[in-house]
Design a protein around this motif. Sequence first.
Motif, PDB file in Angstrom:
ATOM      1  N   ARG A   1      -0.245  -5.348   2.413  1.00 10.79           N
ATOM      2  CA  ARG A   1      -0.163  -5.723   1.004  1.00 10.79           C
ATOM      3  C   ARG A   1      -1.550  -6.036   0.470  1.00 10.79           C
ATOM      4  NH1 ARG A   1       5.009  -7.527  -0.802  1.00 10.79           N
ATOM      5  NH2 ARG A   1       6.574  -7.487   0.857  1.00 10.79           N
ATOM      6  N   ILE A   2      -1.718  -5.750  -0.804  1.00 14.32           N
ATOM      7  CA  ILE A   2      -2.904  -6.179  -1.539  1.00 14.32           C
ATOM      8  C   ILE A   2      -2.500  -7.390  -2.367  1.00 14.32           C
ATOM      9  CG2 ILE A   2      -4.685  -5.550  -3.181  1.00 14.32           C
ATOM     10  CD1 ILE A   2      -4.301  -2.684  -2.415  1.00 14.32           C
TER      11      ILE A   2
ATOM     12  N   GLU B   1     -12.151  -5.375   6.336  1.00 10.91           N
ATOM     13  CA  GLU B   1     -12.582  -3.980   6.257  1.00 10.91           C
ATOM     14  C   GLU B   1     -11.824  -3.110   7.249  1.00 10.91           C
ATOM     15  OE1 GLU B   1     -16.743  -4.068   6.878  1.00 10.91           O
ATOM     16  OE2 GLU B   1     -17.222  -4.885   4.886  1.00 10.91           O
ATOM     17  N   ARG B   2     -11.528  -3.663   8.415  1.00  9.19           N
ATOM     18  CA  ARG B   2     -10.714  -2.914   9.380  1.00  9.19           C
ATOM     19  C   ARG B   2      -9.259  -2.824   8.944  1.00  9.19           C
ATOM     20  NH1 ARG B   2     -13.875  -6.042  13.051  1.00  9.19           N
ATOM     21  NH2 ARG B   2     -12.134  -7.515  13.215  1.00  9.19           N
ATOM     22  N   THR B   3      -8.792  -3.824   8.202  1.00 10.77           N
ATOM     23  CA  THR B   3      -7.406  -3.812   7.747  1.00 10.77           C
ATOM     24  C   THR B   3      -7.201  -2.819   6.616  1.00 10.77           C
ATOM     25  OG1 THR B   3      -7.202  -6.149   8.362  1.00 10.77           O
ATOM     26  CG2 THR B   3      -5.515  -5.254   6.897  1.00 10.77           C
ATOM     27  N   TYR B   4      -8.168  -2.701   5.704  1.00 10.45           N
ATOM     28  CA  TYR B   4      -8.049  -1.818   4.541  1.00 10.45           C
ATOM     29  C   TYR B   4      -9.168  -0.770   4.565  1.00 10.45           C
ATOM     30  CZ  TYR B   4      -5.232  -5.782   2.967  1.00 10.45           C
ATOM     31  OH  TYR B   4      -4.316  -6.809   2.889  1.00 10.45           O
ATOM     32  N   PRO B   5      -9.182   0.141   5.523  1.00  4.73           N
ATOM     33  CA  PRO B   5     -10.248   1.161   5.515  1.00  4.73           C
ATOM     34  C   PRO B   5     -10.123   2.121   4.347  1.00  4.73           C
ATOM     35  CG  PRO B   5      -8.609   1.670   7.194  1.00  4.73           C
ATOM     36  CD  PRO B   5      -8.255   0.318   6.655  1.00  4.73           C
ATOM     37  N   GLU B   6      -8.901   2.340   3.812  1.00  2.22           N
ATOM     38  CA  GLU B   6      -8.736   3.240   2.673  1.00  2.22           C
ATOM     39  C   GLU B   6      -9.442   2.693   1.430  1.00  2.22           C
ATOM     40  OE1 GLU B   6      -5.084   3.273   5.317  1.00  2.22           O
ATOM     41  OE2 GLU B   6      -6.254   1.781   4.227  1.00  2.22           O
ATOM     42  N   LEU B   7      -9.357   1.376   1.231  1.00  6.54           N
ATOM     43  CA  LEU B   7      -9.998   0.774   0.071  1.00  6.54           C
ATOM     44  C   LEU B   7     -11.504   0.682   0.239  1.00  6.54           C
ATOM     45  CD1 LEU B   7      -7.477  -2.133  -0.602  1.00  6.54           C
ATOM     46  CD2 LEU B   7      -7.492   0.160  -1.572  1.00  6.54           C
ATOM     47  N   LEU B   8     -11.959   0.580   1.473  1.00  5.86           N
ATOM     48  CA  LEU B   8     -13.397   0.457   1.700  1.00  5.86           C
ATOM     49  C   LEU B   8     -14.115   1.767   1.419  1.00  5.86           C
ATOM     50  CD1 LEU B   8     -15.609  -1.483   2.720  1.00  5.86           C
ATOM     51  CD2 LEU B   8     -15.197  -0.585   5.010  1.00  5.86           C
ATOM     52  N   ARG B   9     -13.485   2.881   1.713  1.00  8.86           N
ATOM     53  CA  ARG B   9     -14.116   4.186   1.521  1.00  8.86           C
ATOM     54  C   ARG B   9     -13.733   4.857   0.207  1.00  8.86           C
ATOM     55  NH1 ARG B   9     -12.162   4.704   6.981  1.00  8.86           N
ATOM     56  NH2 ARG B   9     -10.451   5.966   6.131  1.00  8.86           N
ATOM     57  N   SER B  10     -12.780   4.273  -0.514  1.00 11.07           N
ATOM     58  CA  SER B  10     -12.290   4.932  -1.717  1.00 11.07           C
ATOM     59  C   SER B  10     -13.183   4.628  -2.912  1.00 11.07           C
ATOM     60  CB  SER B  10     -10.852   4.465  -2.015  1.00 11.07           C
ATOM     61  OG  SER B  10     -10.405   5.019  -3.234  1.00 11.07           O
ATOM     62  N   PRO B  11     -13.553   5.647  -3.715  1.00  8.78           N
ATOM     63  CA  PRO B  11     -14.298   5.382  -4.951  1.00  8.78           C
ATOM     64  C   PRO B  11     -13.405   4.949  -6.105  1.00  8.78           C
ATOM     65  CG  PRO B  11     -14.008   7.737  -4.683  1.00  8.78           C
ATOM     66  CD  PRO B  11     -13.389   7.101  -3.468  1.00  8.78           C
ATOM     67  N   ARG B  12     -12.098   4.892  -5.887  1.00  9.57           N
ATOM     68  CA  ARG B  12     -11.159   4.562  -6.959  1.00  9.57           C
ATOM     69  C   ARG B  12     -10.956   3.066  -7.112  1.00  9.57           C
ATOM     70  NH1 ARG B  12      -6.070   7.515  -4.774  1.00  9.57           N
ATOM     71  NH2 ARG B  12      -5.155   6.638  -6.685  1.00  9.57           N
ATOM     72  N   CYS B  13     -11.235   2.290  -6.073  1.00  7.84           N
ATOM     73  CA  CYS B  13     -10.968   0.860  -6.091  1.00  7.84           C
ATOM     74  C   CYS B  13     -12.023   0.156  -5.257  1.00  7.84           C
ATOM     75  CB  CYS B  13      -9.559   0.570  -5.559  1.00  7.84           C
ATOM     76  SG  CYS B  13      -9.023  -1.142  -5.720  1.00  7.84           S
ATOM     77  N   ARG B  14     -12.369  -1.040  -5.642  1.00  8.35           N
ATOM     78  CA  ARG B  14     -13.391  -1.829  -4.938  1.00  8.35           C
ATOM     79  C   ARG B  14     -12.727  -3.014  -4.254  1.00  8.35           C
ATOM     80  NH1 ARG B  14     -19.082  -2.535  -5.627  1.00  8.35           N
ATOM     81  NH2 ARG B  14     -19.793  -4.523  -4.760  1.00  8.35           N
ATOM     82  N   LEU B  15     -13.010  -3.182  -2.974  1.00 10.82           N
ATOM     83  CA  LEU B  15     -12.442  -4.283  -2.193  1.00 10.82           C
ATOM     84  C   LEU B  15     -13.315  -5.521  -2.349  1.00 10.82           C
ATOM     85  CD1 LEU B  15     -10.372  -5.341  -0.121  1.00 10.82           C
ATOM     86  CD2 LEU B  15     -11.894  -4.492   1.673  1.00 10.82           C
TER      87      LEU B  15
ATOM     88  N   LEU C   1       0.815  -1.208   0.000  1.00 12.45           N
ATOM     89  CA  LEU C   1       0.000   0.000   0.000  1.00 12.45           C
ATOM     90  C   LEU C   1       0.856   1.269   0.000  1.00 12.45           C
ATOM     91  CD1 LEU C   1      -2.944  -0.774   2.453  1.00 12.45           C
ATOM     92  CD2 LEU C   1      -2.967  -0.751  -0.032  1.00 12.45           C
ATOM     93  N   ARG C   2       2.033   1.201   0.591  1.00 10.68           N
ATOM     94  CA  ARG C   2       2.891   2.383   0.630  1.00 10.68           C
ATOM     95  C   ARG C   2       3.480   2.705  -0.735  1.00 10.68           C
ATOM     96  NH1 ARG C   2       7.470  -0.754   4.154  1.00 10.68           N
ATOM     97  NH2 ARG C   2       8.485  -1.894   2.444  1.00 10.68           N
ATOM     98  N   ASP C   3       3.468   1.735  -1.668  1.00 10.47           N
ATOM     99  CA  ASP C   3       3.959   1.984  -3.021  1.00 10.47           C
ATOM    100  C   ASP C   3       2.879   2.537  -3.940  1.00 10.47           C
ATOM    101  OD1 ASP C   3       6.411   1.048  -2.202  1.00 10.47           O
ATOM    102  OD2 ASP C   3       6.068  -0.999  -2.943  1.00 10.47           O
ATOM    103  N   LEU C   4       1.649   2.612  -3.464  1.00 11.21           N
ATOM    104  CA  LEU C   4       0.547   3.158  -4.246  1.00 11.21           C
ATOM    105  C   LEU C   4       0.284   4.589  -3.821  1.00 11.21           C
ATOM    106  CD1 LEU C   4      -1.853   0.068  -4.068  1.00 11.21           C
ATOM    107  CD2 LEU C   4      -0.160   0.590  -5.825  1.00 11.21           C
ATOM    108  N   ASN C   5      -0.440   5.305  -4.661  1.00 13.64           N
ATOM    109  CA  ASN C   5      -0.709   6.721  -4.373  1.00 13.64           C
ATOM    110  C   ASN C   5      -1.912   6.871  -3.446  1.00 13.64           C
ATOM    111  OD1 ASN C   5      -2.493   5.797  -6.262  1.00 13.64           O
ATOM    112  ND2 ASN C   5      -2.495   7.679  -7.494  1.00 13.64           N
ATOM    113  N   LEU C   6      -1.775   6.269  -2.254  1.00 12.84           N
ATOM    114  CA  LEU C   6      -2.797   6.372  -1.230  1.00 12.84           C
ATOM    115  C   LEU C   6      -2.378   7.270  -0.083  1.00 12.84           C
ATOM    116  CD1 LEU C   6      -4.082   2.684  -0.973  1.00 12.84           C
ATOM    117  CD2 LEU C   6      -5.294   4.638  -1.912  1.00 12.84           C
TER     118      LEU C   6
END
Length: 301
Positions: A156-157, A208-222, A142-147
Amino acid sequence: ASVARAVPGCPAGSRRGRGPRGWLTRGWLLGRLEAALDRASLALLSSQAGPRAACVFTSRPTSPARTLDSACFRVLLLRRFRLPLPLVAASCRCRRQHDVLGDDLAACPRSGLLRSRSGPMERAAARVCREAGATVVTNALLRDLNLHTDRADDRRIEVIANGLPLWGGAQLAVDTTLVSALDSSGRPRRHQRRSQGAALRLARRSKERTYPELLRSPRCRLVVLALEVAGRWSDEAAQFVRLLARCRARSAPAVLRNSCVAGLPHAGQPFSPFPQPVPSPPVCCASPRPTRPTWTARRRT
């Protein structure tokens, strides 16, 4: 008759019936099972039900990836019938004594087996996404992505899939997990006795608790592909496989697409729903048998 012999207290000369006069009603059978089995056995029995829960036993061994050796197959059967497993070490890394039924090995986070069994599921998820037509990136930090996350973040994803026509062409972050209906002490997990698939819902909330950025982001779907050790699939995982089969079947003729969608998830590996690409189309995608020409067509020719 076999069910009548297996369930204690069933009359010897009873017949199977579906109405109010039949002895083998759903409520009667569930009541007898609850009286004969303990809570852990009931939780495992519920975990062994559901769509594709027994595909590891029903898949045909047509390739090395779909073949199990005798020792592994025997352990799967013993685990499914709740019988003692072969001999292992006396204690775990957490200093807990290993039980003979394998509950501690299947759920203990300190045994080291939970991380080792995640690799095949990650590779299977990446493979089915590729076969559906996606461009796949695996194990992306996740640190290598523009989040804009912390540089010390080690999350990791497992699979990032691009190019699929699902959910309006959204980018998919696929994460796999394999959980047990019992904890390391052999007790059913929370709400496992009252509702089926409770361990899968708890695993979804944990992701969902591990990836809260992906859960709320409209750019990517978990997307969480959650499976239980006994074989049960989550509703999200089963739906995702059906959608991937629909993507794979787009290249087939329109009259055969429904057959392809129904046949592709049953044609692959125990963990991978799709077969390897082959030069010739599969049976479900083959051309229909040519019909005999009509009398008018023969007359014209």
